[in-house]
Design a protein around this motif. Structure first.
Motif, PDB file in Angstrom:
ATOM      1  N   ALA A 250       0.831  -1.206   0.000  1.00  9.25           N
ATOM      2  CA  ALA A 250       0.000   0.000   0.000  1.00  9.25           C
ATOM      3  C   ALA A 250       0.862   1.252   0.000  1.00  9.25           C
ATOM      4  O   ALA A 250       0.548   2.244  -0.681  1.00  9.25           O
ATOM      5  CB  ALA A 250      -0.924  -0.005   1.219  1.00  9.25           C
ATOM      6  N   ALA A 251       1.954   1.220   0.750  1.00 11.94           N
ATOM      7  CA  ALA A 251       2.837   2.381   0.808  1.00 11.94           C
ATOM      8  C   ALA A 251       3.486   2.653  -0.542  1.00 11.94           C
ATOM      9  O   ALA A 251       3.555   3.808  -0.996  1.00 11.94           O
ATOM     10  CB  ALA A 251       3.907   2.166   1.876  1.00 11.94           C
ATOM     11  N   VAL A 252       3.964   1.604  -1.218  1.00 10.92           N
ATOM     12  CA  VAL A 252       4.599   1.784  -2.521  1.00 10.92           C
ATOM     13  C   VAL A 252       3.566   2.218  -3.557  1.00 10.92           C
ATOM     14  O   VAL A 252       3.860   3.037  -4.434  1.00 10.92           O
ATOM     15  CB  VAL A 252       5.323   0.493  -2.957  1.00 10.92           C
ATOM     16  N   ARG A 253       2.346   1.683  -3.464  1.00  8.27           N
ATOM     17  CA  ARG A 253       1.281   2.132  -4.372  1.00  8.27           C
ATOM     18  C   ARG A 253       1.017   3.621  -4.198  1.00  8.27           C
ATOM     19  O   ARG A 253       0.779   4.343  -5.174  1.00  8.27           O
ATOM     20  CB  ARG A 253      -0.008   1.345  -4.125  1.00  8.27           C
ATOM     21  N   ALA A 254       1.047   4.085  -2.950  1.00  7.65           N
ATOM     22  CA  ALA A 254       0.797   5.506  -2.687  1.00  7.65           C
ATOM     23  C   ALA A 254       1.889   6.371  -3.306  1.00  7.65           C
ATOM     24  O   ALA A 254       1.608   7.413  -3.906  1.00  7.65           O
ATOM     25  CB  ALA A 254       0.711   5.752  -1.185  1.00  7.65           C
ATOM     26  N   VAL A 255       3.140   5.942  -3.164  1.00  3.55           N
ATOM     27  CA  VAL A 255       4.238   6.707  -3.758  1.00  3.55           C
ATOM     28  C   VAL A 255       4.153   6.655  -5.278  1.00  3.55           C
ATOM     29  O   VAL A 255       4.379   7.657  -5.968  1.00  3.55           O
ATOM     30  CB  VAL A 255       5.605   6.177  -3.272  1.00  3.55           C
ATOM     31  N   ALA A 256       3.814   5.489  -5.822  1.00  2.00           N
ATOM     32  CA  ALA A 256       3.704   5.352  -7.273  1.00  2.00           C
ATOM     33  C   ALA A 256       2.583   6.227  -7.827  1.00  2.00           C
ATOM     34  O   ALA A 256       2.683   6.757  -8.933  1.00  2.00           O
ATOM     35  CB  ALA A 256       3.453   3.892  -7.645  1.00  2.00           C
ATOM     36  N   ALA A 257       1.506   6.382  -7.060  1.00  2.00           N
ATOM     37  CA  ALA A 257       0.389   7.203  -7.518  1.00  2.00           C
ATOM     38  C   ALA A 257       0.757   8.674  -7.574  1.00  2.00           C
ATOM     39  O   ALA A 257       0.275   9.412  -8.440  1.00  2.00           O
ATOM     40  CB  ALA A 257      -0.824   7.001  -6.602  1.00  2.00           C
ATOM     41  N   ASP A 258       1.642   9.114  -6.683  1.00  3.66           N
ATOM     42  CA  ASP A 258       2.033  10.525  -6.655  1.00  3.66           C
ATOM     43  C   ASP A 258       3.464  10.656  -6.161  1.00  3.66           C
ATOM     44  O   ASP A 258       3.703  11.051  -5.016  1.00  3.66           O
ATOM     45  CB  ASP A 258       1.078  11.309  -5.748  1.00  3.66           C
ATOM     46  N   PRO A 259       4.455  10.331  -7.025  1.00  2.96           N
ATOM     47  CA  PRO A 259       5.853  10.386  -6.587  1.00  2.96           C
ATOM     48  C   PRO A 259       6.317  11.785  -6.212  1.00  2.96           C
ATOM     49  O   PRO A 259       7.296  11.940  -5.491  1.00  2.96           O
ATOM     50  CB  PRO A 259       6.620   9.881  -7.822  1.00  2.96           C
ATOM     51  N   GLY A 260       5.614  12.804  -6.684  1.00  2.00           N
ATOM     52  CA  GLY A 260       6.020  14.167  -6.362  1.00  2.00           C
ATOM     53  C   GLY A 260       5.574  14.634  -4.998  1.00  2.00           C
ATOM     54  O   GLY A 260       6.054  15.653  -4.498  1.00  2.00           O
ATOM     55  N   ALA A 261       4.650  13.917  -4.362  1.00  2.00           N
ATOM     56  CA  ALA A 261       4.168  14.324  -3.045  1.00  2.00           C
ATOM     57  C   ALA A 261       5.230  14.032  -1.989  1.00  2.00           C
ATOM     58  O   ALA A 261       5.850  12.973  -2.007  1.00  2.00           O
ATOM     59  CB  ALA A 261       2.873  13.591  -2.709  1.00  2.00           C
TER      60      ALA A 261
END
Length: 321
Positions: A250-261
């Motif tokens: 879930a954490a990697v999915r979150a970063v992948a969804a918005d790497p700029g955040a």
């Protein structure tokens, strides 16, 4: 058209040639490419003009001028573009035998090269931030999907499913390679284009923070391979380890969804949590008290969690997008 208007020549052929050649590389390399092109054209025009004045024109003179132009360039550079442009310029000068002067041909090439640079580096240069974020998104999708498969494999006791995750990761190297190349291009654009200079600070922050994408990929491969070994042994896996892999997915999915955040919020079942909370919590995982294979799995989970934590900024400072 611009060269025709400025130089009063009916067919300034070097202008379109220079413009096209300057634009046939990555955006971050076009400045160096233009300089190399113009250096080759200068040498080729000079050699061609000299050959025309001394020996005239003809097929033998064309071959001699091409060889001489490339030889002169080779004395100081072995760059293929410079060599080719020197040979082509000499060929056109001697072969066309037009009444245009050498300076006119050289100015024609300068007009084409400068116009291409103005268009690509000033008017329509790409956003280095957008390029970097897009490449990071693609590079992280593979590990995110693989971690979800690994978590399911640990719960279901399926070694085959974990092996499929390993195979998918090994076959998904292209997005990672693209990300590494794009990071270099973004750095170059940040220093050579007008738009890039405006985004320079943001690019520097993102390149530093996302540098660990390749480590996340490698750690995911190792975790998946360990999961294969654990499931192949047939032993049960502690539930908290499978839950940990699921949370990391879930954490990697979150970063992948918005790497700029700076600190994406993960989509875990317990509600959205900042990614750093998940990663830091799992990075504290220790293999003490576990069986050997489970301890190995916990150790890999620990390493991956630290790599994921490095991808986010939880210092409280949030850069603008």
């Amino acid at each position: 058209m611009l060269a025709q208007h400025l130089l009063r020549q009916p067919a300034p052929i070097f202008a379109p040639i220079a413009a096209v050649v300057c634009l046939t590389d990555d955006p971050g390399k076009r400045g160096r490419r233009a300089l190399r092109l113009l250096a080759g054209v200068c040498v080729g025009v000079a050699v061609g003009e000299l050959a025309t004045r001394v020996t005239g024109s003809g097929w033998l003179q064309v071959g001699t001028a091409v060889a001489a132009g490339m030889l002169v360039v080779a004395l100081g550079s072995i760059n293929s573009l410079t060599l080719l442009q020197a040979g082509i310029a000499a060929l056109l000068v001697v072969g066309l035998a037009s009444p245009a002067t050498g300076w006119t041909r050289l100015l024609s090439a300068v007009i084409g090269g400068v116009l291409a640079l103005v268009v690509s580096q000033v008017l329509v240069s790409p956003s280095p931030v957008r390029l970097l974020v897009g490449a990071a998104r693609e590079a992280l999708r593979g590990p995110a999907e693989a971690l979800g498969e690994v978590a399911a494999a640990l719960r279901e006791g399926s070694a085959a499913r974990a092996e499929d995750a390993v195979t998918a990761l090994r076959g998904g190297q292209a997005p990672l390679a693209t990300f590494l190349d794009t990071s270099e291009t973004a750095g170059s654009l940040a220093s050579t284009t007008v738009r890039g200079r405006r985004e320079r600070a943001r690019v520097a922050v993102l390149r530093r923070r996302l540098a660990g994408v390749e480590y996340v990929h490698a750690s995911t491969v190792l975790l998946a391979r360990t999961a294969v070994e654990v499931r192949a042994a047939g032993a049960s896996v502690p539930a908290h380890l499978a839950d940990g892999v699921d949370e990391l997915a879930a954490a990697v999915r979150a970063v992948a969804a918005d790497p700029g955040a700076p600190d994406p919020r993960a989509d875990d079942l317990g509600g959205p949590r900042p990614t750093h909370e998940i990663a830091d919590e799992l990075a504290a995982t220790r293999p003490g008290g576990l069986a050997d294979r489970d301890a190995q799995l916990a150790a890999q989970l620990h390493v991956l969690a630290r790599d994921v934590a490095a991808l986010v900024d939880h210092s409280g400072t949030r850069a603008t997008t």
